[in-house]
Design a protein around this motif. Structure first.
Motif, short mmCIF file in Angstrom:
data_model
loop_
_atom_site.label_atom_id
_atom_site.label_comp_id
_atom_site.label_asym_id
_atom_site.label_seq_id
_atom_site.Cartn_x
_atom_site.Cartn_y
_atom_site.Cartn_z
N LYS A 12 27.21 52.64 41.88
CA LYS A 12 26.05 51.77 41.29
C LYS A 12 25.53 51.68 40.67
CE LYS A 12 24.89 55.59 45.14
NZ LYS A 12 24.69 57.26 45.42
N SER A 13 25.80 51.67 39.55
CA SER A 13 24.95 50.68 38.61
C SER A 13 25.33 49.22 38.16
CB SER A 13 25.55 51.25 37.02
OG SER A 13 26.73 50.77 36.90
N LEU A 14 26.56 48.77 39.32
CA LEU A 14 27.02 47.37 38.92
C LEU A 14 25.53 46.73 40.26
CD1 LEU A 14 30.62 47.18 39.59
CD2 LEU A 14 28.99 46.82 37.42
N SER A 15 25.17 45.51 39.58
CA SER A 15 23.66 44.44 40.86
C SER A 15 25.05 44.00 41.43
CB SER A 15 23.74 42.96 39.59
OG SER A 15 23.94 42.90 38.99
N GLY A 16 24.68 42.82 42.65
CA GLY A 16 25.41 42.36 42.87
C GLY A 16 26.32 41.34 42.50
N VAL A 17 25.40 40.78 41.23
CA VAL A 17 26.61 39.74 41.29
C VAL A 17 27.30 40.40 39.98
CG1 VAL A 17 26.12 37.83 39.05
CG2 VAL A 17 24.37 38.21 40.48
N GLU A 18 26.75 41.58 39.34
CA GLU A 18 28.17 42.21 38.78
C GLU A 18 29.19 42.72 39.52
OE1 GLU A 18 25.75 44.10 35.19
OE2 GLU A 18 25.71 45.14 36.87
N LYS A 19 28.92 42.93 40.85
CA LYS A 19 30.18 43.15 41.45
C LYS A 19 30.89 42.49 41.58
CE LYS A 19 27.88 47.05 43.87
NZ LYS A 19 26.46 47.43 45.49
N SER A 20 30.53 40.78 42.16
CA SER A 20 31.50 39.65 42.19
C SER A 20 31.59 39.08 41.04
CB SER A 20 29.83 38.56 42.02
OG SER A 20 29.30 38.63 43.75
N ALA A 21 31.01 39.94 40.12
CA ALA A 21 32.15 39.36 38.63
C ALA A 21 33.02 39.88 38.16
CB ALA A 21 31.46 38.69 37.64
N VAL A 22 33.44 41.13 38.77
CA VAL A 22 34.91 42.38 38.79
C VAL A 22 36.24 41.43 39.56
CG1 VAL A 22 35.38 44.38 39.09
CG2 VAL A 22 32.93 44.15 38.12
N ILE A 23 34.86 41.38 40.88
CA ILE A 23 36.03 40.85 41.24
C ILE A 23 36.88 39.31 41.60
CG2 ILE A 23 36.71 39.25 44.12
CD1 ILE A 23 34.52 41.94 45.13
N PHE A 24 36.08 38.61 41.30
CA PHE A 24 36.42 37.19 40.82
C PHE A 24 37.81 37.86 39.59
CE2 PHE A 24 32.88 34.98 42.17
CZ PHE A 24 33.86 33.54 42.76
N LEU A 25 37.56 38.28 38.56
CA LEU A 25 38.71 38.59 37.28
C LEU A 25 39.22 39.69 37.31
CD1 LEU A 25 35.29 40.47 34.88
CD2 LEU A 25 37.14 38.10 34.46
N ALA A 26 39.41 40.14 38.35
CA ALA A 26 39.99 41.35 39.33
C ALA A 26 40.75 40.79 39.77
CB ALA A 26 39.83 42.53 39.97
N LEU A 27 40.95 39.58 40.45
CA LEU A 27 41.81 38.26 40.70
C LEU A 27 42.42 37.37 39.81
CD1 LEU A 27 39.34 37.23 43.91
CD2 LEU A 27 41.71 37.98 44.05
N SER A 48 29.17 34.14 35.52
CA SER A 48 29.47 34.03 34.17
C SER A 48 28.91 34.67 32.89
CB SER A 48 29.59 32.02 33.43
OG SER A 48 30.27 31.26 34.86
N ARG A 49 28.08 34.59 33.47
CA ARG A 49 26.44 35.42 32.71
C ARG A 49 27.37 37.04 33.13
NH1 ARG A 49 21.91 33.57 33.95
NH2 ARG A 49 21.40 32.33 32.42
N ALA A 50 27.43 37.52 34.25
CA ALA A 50 27.46 38.79 34.30
C ALA A 50 28.76 39.38 33.67
CB ALA A 50 27.32 38.93 35.67
N MET A 51 29.58 38.09 33.79
CA MET A 51 31.18 38.48 33.11
C MET A 51 31.05 38.56 31.88
SD MET A 51 34.05 35.48 35.21
CE MET A 51 34.34 36.32 36.60
N ALA A 52 30.69 37.31 31.83
CA ALA A 52 30.26 38.29 29.76
C ALA A 52 29.87 38.95 29.29
CB ALA A 52 29.57 36.15 29.43
#
Length: 342
Positions: A12-27, A48-52
Motif C-alpha cells: 500500500k505504500s507504493l504509488s501507481g507509478v512505483e508499482k509500474s516501476a517495480v514491474i518494469f524492473l522485475a521484467l 524512470s524517476r520512480a525507478m531511480a
C-alpha cells in the motif's frame, strides 16, 4: 555515515507509478526496455524517476505485486471497448481538458455523440426516416435524443405510427447495450452518411468545432465576411457552436453544476473579463458565502491579458460540453422556447 537504504515492503505504500516501476524492473532490462519504449516521453520520465528513487523492494513485495498483476489479467475474461470505458481510463491519468479533446476527436466533429448528431438533424427529414423504421427502433432513437427535438419529430409522424411509437417509448425501461450499439452503427453507416451527403451537416459541425477555438475578434471578422457570401450555412454554424455567452442559457441547477466542476481561480479570470451582466448572472446562482469568495477573488485580481480571459472562458465551455456529453447537464439550443424563469 551514508544515507540509509530505503526498504519497501508494504504494497500500500507504493504509488501507481512505483508499482509500474517495480514491474518494469522485475521484467528485466531486455523485456522491460521493449515495453518501456512503447510509452511516451512524459510516461518514461515518470517511470524512470520512480525507478531511480525506489530503493530496495523486498522479494515478497515483488512477488505479491506480480501475482496481483497476473491475476487481474487472468480474471479479466472478455473485455468491452466503449466510449465510456475509454473516457474513464483516460480520466485516471490525463487532465479533464485533454480527455475532452481526445474524446471529441474520437467521437467525431464537434465532439458530438450519435444521439447529439441526431438531435441536430432536420425534424422533417428525421420523421420521414423514422416512419419507415420499426416502431420499437424509432422509440429507442427518440428516447435517446434531446426532448425538445424529439417533440418536433413526433408531431410530424403519421398519427397511427406516432401512437405506436409513443406506446413503446412509455414502455421502455432499459435497452441492452448491444442493441444500442447496433442502432448507432446503422444510423452512422446508413442514415447519417446519406444525410451528410445531402445536407453537408458534417462539414458544418467540423467548422463549428474549428470556430470554437478561434479568438472572438478574428471570429467576428470571419463571420462578417462569410455572412455576405454564405448566409444560411453561416447561421447554421453559429447554431452548432457553443460559447461562453451560451452558458447564460443554462438553467440554475446546471450552471451551478458547471461552476462546481471548474477551478475557482480559472472562473475568476473568466468572469473578470466578462460583461457585467454575465458576471452578475454567474454570481446570482451561488450561495452567499461562495459568491463573496468569488467576488473577492475577482476584485483583488490585477490586470489580465484578454488572451488569458479567452483561454479561461474556453476551458469552462469545454467543461460544460463534456458534462453535456455524459448527461450531467442539458444545454438548450438557441431556439428553445421552454426556458425556465426564476
Amino acid at each position: 555515515m551514508g544515507t540509509p537504504i530505503k526498504i519497501r515492503e508494504n504494497y500500500k505504500s507504493l504509488s501507481g507509478v512505483e508499482k509500474s516501476a517495480v514491474i518494469f524492473l522485475a521484467l528485466g532490462e531486455e523485456r522491460g526496455s521493449r515495453l518501456m519504449e512503447r510509452l511516451d516521453e512524459d510516461e518514461i520520465r515518470l517511470v524512470s524517476r520512480a525507478m531511480a528513487t525506489l530503493g530496495n523492494v523486498t522479494s515478497n513485495l515483488v512477488e505479491a505485486l506480480m501475482r496481483i498483476f497476473t491475476e487481474r489479467f487472468a480474471n479479466a475474461g472478455s473485455v468491452v471497448g466503449s466510449y465510456d470505458s475509454t473516457e474513464r481510463m483516460l480520466n485516471r491519468f490525463l487532465p479533464p481538458d485533454r480527455v475532452t479533446e481526445i474524446m471529441g476527436e474520437i467521437r467525431g466533429p464537434a465532439g458530438r455523440t450519435m444521439w447529439e448528431k441526431m438531435s441536430n438533424v432536420n425534424e422533417g427529414v428525421l420523421a420521414s426516416y423514422l416512419a419507415g423504421e420499426y416502431p420499437q427502433t424509432a422509440a429507442v432513437i427518440l428516447s435517446k435524443m434531446r426532448p425538445d427535438h424529439a417533440a418536433k419529430v413526433l408531431v410530424l409522424l403519421p398519427p397511427a405510427i406516432r401512437t405506436e411509437v409513443i406506446e413503446r417509448m412509455i414502455q421502455i425501461e432499459s435497452v441492452q447495450r448491444e442493441v444500442l450499439l447496433d442502432i448507432e452503427s446503422i444510423l452512422h453507416n446508413e442514415f447519417m452518411a446519406n444525410y451528410a451527403r445531402t445536407h453537408g451537416n458534417d462539414s458544418l459541425e467540423r467548422m463549428a468545432d474549428i470556430f470554437n477555438r478561434i479568438d472572438r475578434e478574428t471570429l467576428g471578422e470571419i463571420f462578417d465576411d462569410l455572412e455576405t457570401v454564405m448566409p444560411e450555412p453561416t447561421q447554421r454554424i453559429k447554431q452548432l457552436m457553443f460559447t461562453f455567452e451560451d452558458l447564460m442559457r443554462l438553467d440554475r441547477v446546471s450552471l451551478q453544476a458547471v461552476i462546481r466542476r471548474c477551478d475557482t481561480g480559472q472562473l475568476a479570470i473568466a468572469l473578470k473579463g466578462a460583461p457585467a451582466m454575465q458576471r452578475d448572472h454567474f454570481l446570482s446562482v451561488l450561495s452567499e458565502r461562495a459568491r463573496l469568495i468569488l467576488q473577492d477573488e475577482i476584485e483583488n485580481m490585477g490586470p489580465l491579458r484578454m488572451r488569458d480571459v479567452n483561454d479561461a472562458q474556453a476551458e469552462i465551455v469545454r467543461t460544460a460540453k463534456a458534462m453535456a456529453e455524459d448527461g450531467t447537464i442539458i444545454i438548450p439550443q438557441s431556439d428553445d422556447v421552454d426556458t425556465v424563469v426564476y
